[in-house]
Design a protein around this motif. Structure first.
Motif, PDB file in Angstrom:
ATOM      1  N   ARG A  36       0.849  -1.197   0.000  1.00  0.00           N
ATOM      2  CA  ARG A  36       0.000   0.000   0.000  1.00  0.00           C
ATOM      3  C   ARG A  36       0.886   1.250   0.000  1.00  0.00           C
ATOM      4  NH1 ARG A  36      -5.122   1.259  -0.106  1.00  0.00           N
ATOM      5  NH2 ARG A  36      -5.255   2.182   1.951  1.00  0.00           N
ATOM      6  N   HIS A  50      -5.068  -5.154   3.759  1.00  0.00           N
ATOM      7  CA  HIS A  50      -6.005  -4.026   3.735  1.00  0.00           C
ATOM      8  C   HIS A  50      -7.407  -4.513   3.363  1.00  0.00           C
ATOM      9  CE1 HIS A  50      -7.816  -0.191   2.416  1.00  0.00           C
ATOM     10  NE2 HIS A  50      -8.143  -0.855   1.317  1.00  0.00           N
ATOM     11  N   LEU A 123      -8.391   3.808   5.687  1.00  0.00           N
ATOM     12  CA  LEU A 123      -7.301   4.694   5.279  1.00  0.00           C
ATOM     13  C   LEU A 123      -6.876   5.588   6.448  1.00  0.00           C
ATOM     14  CD1 LEU A 123      -5.392   6.024   3.225  1.00  0.00           C
ATOM     15  CD2 LEU A 123      -7.336   7.417   2.453  1.00  0.00           C
ATOM     16  N   ARG A 127      -3.222   5.389   8.275  1.00  0.00           N
ATOM     17  CA  ARG A 127      -2.362   6.573   8.449  1.00  0.00           C
ATOM     18  C   ARG A 127      -1.943   6.721   9.914  1.00  0.00           C
ATOM     19  NH1 ARG A 127      -2.326  11.003   4.853  1.00  0.00           N
ATOM     20  NH2 ARG A 127      -2.765  12.397   6.587  1.00  0.00           N
TER      21      ARG A 127
END
Length: 176
Positions: A36, A50, A123, A127
């Motif tokens: 990713r 993911h 997402l 992060r």
């Protein structure tokens, strides 16, 4: 030449791909080996992992769709969204591949809003957990919280492959 040879030995022709050219083990293998964020991470984290995490975030009736939401990347790679927006021919081909995969596996023609939102929550979570949030404003994540229920701990490719295939088999059985 407009094809790639997959691990199973199939020739996946971008201009003439058919349902029989799509193979779940090829998808799982490729996604488990694709990192990713274009690889800009402190350690490897795969699209396969993911996808599994995304499938665990949604209600059961959306789990298979969430697992397969990035399956086209097995054939087209994971291109960062800012670059993808600059490549209209790539986007057209990726859409054709996604449509083919959706048809093969009986998925809705268009991605469900619930899956899109789960992908955004993941997402934001990635992060946070992968320590790549440098404070820069990310417009698509405005108002989207990171999950308190999931912690992203990267797996090696072989582990991610196994996790993806186990989840695929579990969800496939539930769909029958």
């Amino acid at each position: 030449m407009s094809f790639i040879q997959t691990l199973s030995g199939k020739h996946f022709d971008y201009l003439n791909a058919q349902k029989d050219d799509v193979d779940i083990e090829d998808i799982a293998t490729a996604l488990s080996n694709i990192c990713r964020f274009a690889g800009h991470l402190p350690e490897f984290y795969s699209v396969a992992q993911h996808s599994v995490l995304c499938s665990q975030m949604v209600p059961q009736e959306y789990a298979f769709e969430a697992l397969m939401h990035d399956a086209a990347e097995a054939y087209c790679q994971d291109i960062p969204a800012p670059l993808k927006r600059l490549l209209p021919d790539y986007r057209r081909i990726e859409t054709q591949v996604d449509d083919l995969i959706r048809s093969k596996f009986g998925l809705p023609l268009h991605q469900s809003d619930l899956v899109k939102y789960a992908d955004l929550i993941l997402l934001a979570t990635e992060r946070r957990d992968l320590e790549i949030d440098d404070g820069t404003q990310c417009l698509i994540l405005e108002g989207v919280p990171a999950s308190d229920l999931i912690q992203v701990v990267p797996l090696r490719p072989g582990q991610a492959y196994g996790l993806f295939m186990d989840r695929f088999n579990e969800l496939s059985e539930a769909r029958q």
